[in-house]
Motif scaffolding. Structure first.
Motif, PDB file in Angstrom:
ATOM      1  N   GLY A  92      28.782 168.674  67.393  1.00  0.00           N
ATOM      2  CA  GLY A  92      28.499 167.246  67.038  1.00  0.00           C
ATOM      3  C   GLY A  92      28.115 166.943  65.763  1.00  0.00           C
ATOM      4  O   GLY A  92      27.957 165.891  65.317  1.00  0.00           O
ATOM      5  N   ARG A  93      27.728 168.117  65.024  1.00  0.00           N
ATOM      6  CA  ARG A  93      27.224 167.711  63.628  1.00  0.00           C
ATOM      7  C   ARG A  93      28.043 167.124  62.874  1.00  0.00           C
ATOM      8  O   ARG A  93      27.906 166.122  62.019  1.00  0.00           O
ATOM      9  CB  ARG A  93      26.777 169.237  63.153  1.00  0.00           C
ATOM     10  N   GLU A  94      29.373 167.497  62.699  1.00  0.00           N
ATOM     11  CA  GLU A  94      30.211 166.858  61.801  1.00  0.00           C
ATOM     12  C   GLU A  94      30.583 165.496  62.066  1.00  0.00           C
ATOM     13  O   GLU A  94      30.592 164.656  61.149  1.00  0.00           O
ATOM     14  CB  GLU A  94      31.710 167.617  62.025  1.00  0.00           C
ATOM     15  N   ALA A  95      30.704 165.193  63.448  1.00  0.00           N
ATOM     16  CA  ALA A  95      30.862 163.712  63.554  1.00  0.00           C
ATOM     17  C   ALA A  95      29.446 162.773  63.152  1.00  0.00           C
ATOM     18  O   ALA A  95      29.528 161.765  62.480  1.00  0.00           O
ATOM     19  CB  ALA A  95      31.061 163.479  65.047  1.00  0.00           C
ATOM     20  N   LEU A  96      28.349 163.527  63.305  1.00  0.00           N
ATOM     21  CA  LEU A  96      27.070 162.696  62.838  1.00  0.00           C
ATOM     22  C   LEU A  96      26.929 162.760  61.407  1.00  0.00           C
ATOM     23  O   LEU A  96      26.504 161.703  60.822  1.00  0.00           O
ATOM     24  CB  LEU A  96      25.861 163.560  63.541  1.00  0.00           C
ATOM     25  N   GLU A  97      27.424 163.793  60.663  1.00  0.00           N
ATOM     26  CA  GLU A  97      27.388 163.525  59.266  1.00  0.00           C
ATOM     27  C   GLU A  97      28.227 162.579  58.595  1.00  0.00           C
ATOM     28  O   GLU A  97      27.716 161.845  57.729  1.00  0.00           O
ATOM     29  CB  GLU A  97      27.692 165.082  58.584  1.00  0.00           C
ATOM     30  N   ARG A  98      29.548 162.379  59.296  1.00  0.00           N
ATOM     31  CA  ARG A  98      30.281 161.476  59.063  1.00  0.00           C
ATOM     32  C   ARG A  98      29.724 160.153  59.128  1.00  0.00           C
ATOM     33  O   ARG A  98      29.760 159.133  58.363  1.00  0.00           O
ATOM     34  CB  ARG A  98      31.622 161.435  59.697  1.00  0.00           C
TER      35      ARG A  98
END
Lengths: 363, 128
Positions: free
Chosen positions: A268-274
Motif C-alpha cells: 500500500g506504500r505506493e498508493a499512500l505516497e501518491r
C-alpha cells in the motif's frame, strides 16, 4: 451458528443481553450500558474481548514479513513493546487495524498480533497470500481468553488477581507495553481512554479471573459501553471510521504510517505516497452536536469546505450530548450542520479525543 | 416479562393510550417497546397545541441504539407533553406506563383498531 466465548454462561448469568457481533454472540450490556460506561470512567469495568483474533507469529522471516504487511514499522519495537498499525491493500485501503506486540526474548514466538473479530477470515487469507515464499509461522491462539480491565481503579483492583510472578512487572508497565509468563500475557492497552490492562489467559484461569474481578467490584461491561467509551476516546471503529475504501491518511491515522526508512516497501506504500503527494481530499474529524438530538452513522454533514458524512455517532454519557467522528473535506473546521432525520442541526468540528482519563477535553 | 396493564388500549406499533376522565387521551410506549429500544437518551416532543392527523409521527425517541418515531393512533390536538422527559428520558425505561408518558391529546374522533390488554399480550406472545 454464532460462536460463543468460554464466558458465555457467565454473561447470561450476569444478565447480559446477548447479541450477534462479527460472527459471535456477545453481551451488549448487563442491564444498563450507560451505567457500565460510567463505571469505566469513574471506577473499573471488565470486558470479555475473547472474540478478537489473536495470532502468534514466528519463523525466520517473521520480521521481514511484518514489515511488508503493516504500514507501521515493527522494527521500531523492543521486547515488551506494542505498536498500533493498519494492514493495507495495494490501493492503500485499510483491511484491518491491529496491535502488534514484540514479545519477550524467551517467548515461543517473537510477535503476537491482536486484530478484529469480524475481519478474521479475510485477514487470514490476506496474510497467507502475503506470506508466499517466506518462512513465517502463524498460529491462531483461539484457546485463550482475552479480558480487558479498564478504568481508574482497574489495575489496582485487578492486581491481586494476576499470577503472582506477574504482579510487580504488570504494575510497572508503561502504556503500550506488555509482560508475560508461561500462561499469562498482560498488556497496558485498551479501547476506552482509561488506564487498564488487556489480559490473555487460558480458559480455566481466565474464568477464575473473571469471577474474581466481579467479586472485587469490577463491573461487567458489554459492547454498548465499549462503543461509547472508544468514541469518547476518539478511537476508530473498523468498518465505520475506516475501511478498504479509505486510507489511514483520510481516517485520522496518518500518525500510524511509518514512512521512514524510505526503502521499506510495505503493501500500500505506493498508493499512500501518491495520495500524500496529491494531498488527501478528506479527513476524519471529531464533531459535537450543539443542541439536543443524536448523530448517527451515515448522516450528512455540511461544512464551509463542502459536504461530509458521520462515520460514528452517538450519545456521550460523560458529556451528556451527541458526539461523533465525521469524514469531511480537507480543511473543514469550526461550525457545521448535520442533517438529522431531515432537519439540519448546528454542530461543530473539533479534534478528538473528547474524553480521556475521566476528563472532558471539549472546549 | 412484566404484565401488560389492563385498562389501557394498545396499538400494533407498541404504543399505549389511556382515556382520562376529562375525555383526553394519554399516550406512551409499552414496556416491550422500551426494552426493544434500549436506554433512551433523547426525546423530541411536539409543541402543545399541535394538531395531529391519525397515523402521524408525533414524538421521536432516541435510544443508545437508534431513533424511532412514535405514531399517534388517533387525530387530535396536543394538550400536554411530558416535559420532564427532556431532562430525564430514562423515565420511559423505568416507568413506561407511569412517569414515562409522552403526551396528552384532545381527540378529534374516536380511536379505531386499538387492542385491549389481552389482545396486545397475545400479539406479544405470537411475535416473541
Amino acid at each position: 451458528m454464532p460462536k460463543r466465548t468460554p464466558l458465555f454462561e457467565r454473561h447470561v448469568e450476569a444478565g447480559g443481553q446477548m447479541v450477534p457481533f462479527g460472527g459471535w454472540e456477545m453481551p451488549l450490556h448487563y442491564g444498563s450500558q450507560i451505567e457500565e460506561h460510567h463505571q469505566v470512567r469513574r471506577h473499573a469495568g471488565i470486558f470479555d474481548v475473547s472474540h478478537m483474533t489473536v495470532l502468534d507469529v514466528g519463523g525466520p522471516d517473521a520480521l521481514h514479513w511484518l514489515r511488508r504487511l503493516l504500514a507501521n514499522d515493527v522494527a521500531r519495537l523492543v521486547a515488551g513493546q506494542a505498536l498500533y498499525s493498519c494492514m493495507l491493500n495495494e490501493a492503500g485501503g485499510v483491511i484491518d487495524d491491529l496491535i502488534v506486540y514484540r514479545r519477550a526474548e524467551d517467548a515461543p514466538t517473537p510477535y503476537r498480533l491482536v486484530a478484529n473479530a469480524a475481519t478474521r477470515d479475510k485477514n487470514l487469507a490476506w496474510m497467507q497470500a502475503a506470506r508466499a515464499g517466506l518462512d513465517v509461522r502463524i498460529e491462531a491462539r483461539d484457546e485463550l481468553l482475552m479480558l480487558a480491565v479498564q478504568g481508574p481503579q482497574a489495575c489496582g483492583l485487578a492486581l491481586p488477581l494476576l499470577p503472582a510472578a506477574l504482579r510487580e512487572p504488570a504494575a510497572a508497565l508503561k502504556p503500550f507495553h506488555a509482560v508475560e509468563s508461561a500462561d499469562a500475557f498482560i498488556g497496558r492497552t485498551g479501547y476506552t481512554g482509561e488506564d487498564g490492562w488487556e489480559v490473555l489467559l487460558p480458559v480455566e484461569t481466565g474464568r477464575a479471573f473473571w469471577d474474581a474481578a466481579l467479586a472485587a467490584g469490577i463491573a461487567p461491561c458489554g459492547l454498548g459501553a465499549r462503543d461509547t467509551l472508544r468514541l469518547e476516546a476518539g478511537m476508530n471503529l473498523y468498518g465505520q471510521d475506516m475501511d478498504e475504501e479509505h486510507s489511514p491518511l483520510v481516517s485520522g491515522l496518518g500518525w500510524t504510517v511509518a514512512w521512514e526508512p524510505d526503502a521499506r516497501a510495505f503493501i500500500g506504500r505506493e498508493a499512500l505516497e501518491r495520495e500524500r503527494m496529491a494531498g488527501p481530499a478528506s479527513m476524519l474529524s471529531g464533531i459535537v452536536l450543539e443542541g439536543r438530538g443524536i448523530m448517527r452513522h451515515g448522516q450528512k454533514v455540511g461544512t464551509e469546505a463542502g459536504d461530509g458524512l458521520i462515520t460514528s455517532g452517538g450519545f456521550s454519557p460523560t458529556i451528556g450530548r451527541s458526539i461523533g467522528l465525521a469524514r469531511v473535506p480537507i480543511g473543514a473546521s469550526g461550525a457545521c450542520e448535520v442533517e438529522i432525520r431531515g432537519v439540519r442541526q448546528a454542530a461543530r468540528l473539533c479534534r478528538p479525543p473528547f474524553v480521556r482519563r475521566g476528563r472532558v477535553l471539549l472546549s | 416479562m412484566s404484565a401488560v396493564p389492563a385498562g389501557l388500549k394498545y396499538t400494533r406499533d407498541h404504543e399505549w393510550l389511556r382515556e382520562e376522565a376529562d375525555g383526553t387521551l394519554t399516550l406512551g410506549i409499552t414496556d416491550h417497546a422500551q426494552r426493544q429500544l434500549g436506554e433512551l437518551v433523547f426525546v423530541e416532543l411536539p409543541e402543545v397545541g399541535s394538531v395531529l392527523a391519525a397515523g402521524q409521527g408525533c414524538v421521536v425517541v432516541e435510544s443508545v441504539k437508534a431513533a424511532s418515531d412514535v405514531f399517534v393512533p388517533v387525530a387530535g390536538s396536543v394538550v400536554a407533553v411530558n416535559e420532564a422527559l427532556e431532562q430525564d428520558p430514562g423515565r420511559i425505561n423505568t416507568s413506561p406506563y407511569g412517569d414515562g408518558w409522552l403526551l396528552r391529546l384532545q381527540p378529534a374522533s374516536a380511536a379505531q383498531d386499538l387492542l385491549d390488554a389481552a389482545a396486545y399480550q397475545q400479539l406479544l406472545d405470537t411475535t416473541a
